[in-house]
Enzyme design. Structure first.
Site, mmCIF file in Angstrom:
data_model
loop_
_atom_site.group_PDB
_atom_site.id
_atom_site.type_symbol
_atom_site.label_atom_id
_atom_site.label_comp_id
_atom_site.label_asym_id
_atom_site.label_seq_id
_atom_site.Cartn_x
_atom_site.Cartn_y
_atom_site.Cartn_z
ATOM 1 N N LYS A 129 -14.620 3.504 4.386
ATOM 2 C CA LYS A 129 -13.799 4.896 3.908
ATOM 3 C C LYS A 129 -14.566 6.047 3.576
ATOM 4 C CE LYS A 129 -10.067 2.123 1.846
ATOM 5 N NZ LYS A 129 -9.090 1.741 0.938
ATOM 6 N N LYS B 56 -7.418 -2.839 12.327
ATOM 7 C CA LYS B 56 -6.686 -3.564 11.637
ATOM 8 C C LYS B 56 -5.587 -2.209 11.501
ATOM 9 C CE LYS B 56 -7.568 -2.901 7.329
ATOM 10 N NZ LYS B 56 -8.126 -2.577 5.929
ATOM 11 N N LYS C 289 -2.342 1.822 6.346
ATOM 12 C CA LYS C 289 -1.458 2.823 5.913
ATOM 13 C C LYS C 289 -1.818 4.002 6.958
ATOM 14 C CE LYS C 289 -1.515 0.421 1.917
ATOM 15 N NZ LYS C 289 -1.675 0.056 0.697
HETATM 16 P P1 TYM Z 1 -4.749 -2.859 -0.094
HETATM 17 O O1 TYM Z 1 -4.019 -2.236 -0.933
HETATM 18 O O2 TYM Z 1 -5.533 -2.233 1.001
HETATM 19 O O3 TYM Z 1 -3.995 -4.362 0.614
HETATM 20 C C1 TYM Z 1 -3.057 -4.987 0.038
HETATM 21 C C2 TYM Z 1 -2.959 -6.222 0.478
HETATM 22 O O4 TYM Z 1 -2.590 -6.157 1.709
HETATM 23 C C3 TYM Z 1 -3.774 -6.983 2.684
HETATM 24 N N1 TYM Z 1 -3.547 -6.243 4.038
HETATM 25 C C4 TYM Z 1 -3.430 -6.727 5.045
HETATM 26 N N2 TYM Z 1 -3.579 -8.132 5.400
HETATM 27 C C5 TYM Z 1 -3.472 -8.594 6.506
HETATM 28 N N3 TYM Z 1 -3.570 -7.568 7.698
HETATM 29 C C6 TYM Z 1 -3.543 -6.054 7.555
HETATM 30 N N4 TYM Z 1 -3.790 -5.225 8.493
HETATM 31 C C7 TYM Z 1 -3.481 -5.682 6.145
HETATM 32 N N5 TYM Z 1 -3.639 -4.636 5.582
HETATM 33 C C8 TYM Z 1 -3.703 -4.874 4.290
HETATM 34 C C9 TYM Z 1 -5.053 -6.747 1.900
HETATM 35 O O5 TYM Z 1 -6.095 -7.683 2.475
HETATM 36 C C10 TYM Z 1 -4.652 -6.988 0.578
HETATM 37 O O6 TYM Z 1 -4.415 -8.309 0.143
HETATM 38 N N6 TYM Z 1 -8.807 -3.743 -2.990
HETATM 39 C C11 TYM Z 1 -7.463 -4.152 -2.695
HETATM 40 C C12 TYM Z 1 -6.551 -4.261 -3.697
HETATM 41 C C13 TYM Z 1 -6.835 -4.941 -5.240
HETATM 42 C C14 TYM Z 1 -6.984 -6.277 -5.266
HETATM 43 C C15 TYM Z 1 -7.590 -6.529 -6.537
HETATM 44 C C16 TYM Z 1 -6.705 -7.381 -4.339
HETATM 45 C C17 TYM Z 1 -7.451 -4.391 -6.088
HETATM 46 N N7 TYM Z 1 -7.817 -5.155 -7.341
HETATM 47 C C18 TYM Z 1 -7.684 -7.686 -7.098
HETATM 48 C C19 TYM Z 1 -6.793 -8.713 -5.003
HETATM 49 C C20 TYM Z 1 -7.234 -8.850 -6.386
HETATM 50 C C21 TYM Z 1 -6.948 -3.313 -1.513
HETATM 51 O O7 TYM Z 1 -7.418 -2.231 -1.456
HETATM 52 O O8 TYM Z 1 -5.821 -3.848 -0.958
#
Ligand code: TYM
Length: 338
Positions: free
Chosen positions: A117, A200, A203
């Protein structure tokens, strides 16, 4: 206190930046809903994580409601799960500070997501982006969560959460925080970009054609799958034949996840099929599964006051679990409190 004395509890979160895409649904939300009812489940819209990169305030508020609408439209039931936005429960930030003092700079330097990032201009990245995994550990450990369902890309952060818990327990001579398990299962824990099967789906990709947005209409969903990049070969006769074909494997895995089945079963259904057969079938399936969710999301988003009410009630329930855990943490650390 042994590891087994922690009550099974699920926590996970999604950032409200830039709208939901299919990877969030298949890799996260759909699986979150599947865990509902089997144990205590806590799901969060992690708005404080979103501001580690610039967010327009109005977009952030709408984005937070949109993620909440996505959870609800996909079947999350506020009577069965706690649903709230992170900033409403200030204990997240308070525990994160303590973890900033437990985690080591060397650990943060190894986080691949920060490197991705921040890119080549890491000097200009926010301090929050660097410390992000420490806030994520606080999200999880504030509830003594034992399981965290996430997509593959978050595995390293959950492992770091375990390192922070272990160091805290060791430094203070307690067994207070659990060793949380990442739950990364099913066919779609890494949904790939429709234009490049080695990247991957996210968004923030350059072209809208590379991802399916949860608010895309039926025609757009069908068009994007039909135009998805593939190699010229037909589908193989067995899944082993997908190993070196990232685009083909991605489409088969998406099909399997949407249809609640396995890639093996999809290949058994379409052995040797050409793309002219498989892509329209995938597009039809995706529209059948996703269109009702996007319609429902739009319905929820038309009533922001109702979403706000649900998030506020969820935050109250979250606070009831988080406050005693934060207080006990303060006591362990030796911070005086009322
Ligand atoms: P974030 O907001 O980027 O994504 C949310 C969830 O979606 C999953 N994800 C995917 N899974 C499969 N294929 C993809 N292309 C894909 N893109 C996104 C992510 O793996 C995630 O599970 N750091 C985390 C948010 C977070 C969090 C937490 C998660 C903050 N605190 C505590 C679990 C527990 C994040 O940025 O996810």
């Amino acid at each position: 206190m042994t590891q087994t004395s922690f009550t099974p509890r699920v926590f996970s979160g999604i950032k409200p930046s830039g709208g939901l895409q299919l990877g969030n649904y298949l890799g996260a939300i759909k699986r979150f809903v599947g865990m509902q009812g089997s144990m205590e489940t806590i799901y969060c819209v992690v708005d404080m994580h979103a501001i580690t990169v610039w967010q327009d305030p109005k977009d952030l508020a709408n984005g937070t409601r949109e993620v909440a609408a996505g959870y609800l439209a996909a079947g999350l039931d506020p009577a069965k799960s706690i649903l709230f936005n992170q900033s409403r429960v200030s204990a997240h930030a308070e525990l994160a500070w303590i973890f900033n003092c437990v985690a080591r700079v060397g650990w943060m330097n190894r986080m691949t997501q920060f490197k991705d990032k921040a890119g080549s201009n890491a000097e200009k990245a926010s301090l929050g982006l660097y410390a992000y995994p420490s806030l994520m550990a606080a999200d999880i450990l504030l509830y003594h969560a034992t399981q965290v369902p996430v997509g593959e890309d978050q595995k390293q952060h959950v492992e770091l959460t375990r390192d922070i818990a272990a160091k805290f327990n060791h430094d203070y001579g307690v067994n207070f925080f659990p060793m949380t398990e990442p739950v990364i299962d099913g066919p779609a824990t890494r949904v790939m970009n429709l234009r490049d099967g080695t990247k991957k789906m996210s968004k923030s990709g350059e072209s809208d054609m590379e991802r399916i947005n949860m608010l895309d209409d039926a025609d757009t969903i069908a068009k994007k799958f039909k135009k998805a990049k593939t190699d010229p070969e037909p589908l193989p006769e067995t899944v082993e034949g997908l190993a070196t074909r990232p685009e083909a494997r991605n489409l088969v895995e998406i099909y399997a996840a949407l249809d609640d089945t396995t890639p093996e079963a999809v290949i058994a259904q379409y052995p040797g099929a050409g793309w002219g057969t498989f892509k329209p079938a995938l597009a039809d399936l995706a529209v059948a599964k996703l269109a009702p969710i996007s319609t429902d999301m739009a319905r929820f988003m038309a009533d922001p006051a109702e979403i706000d009410r649900i998030l506020s009630q969820g935050a109250e329930k979250a606070r009831a679990i988080a406050t005693p855990i934060l207080q006990k943490t303060y006591d362990i650390v030796g911070l005086l409190r009322d």
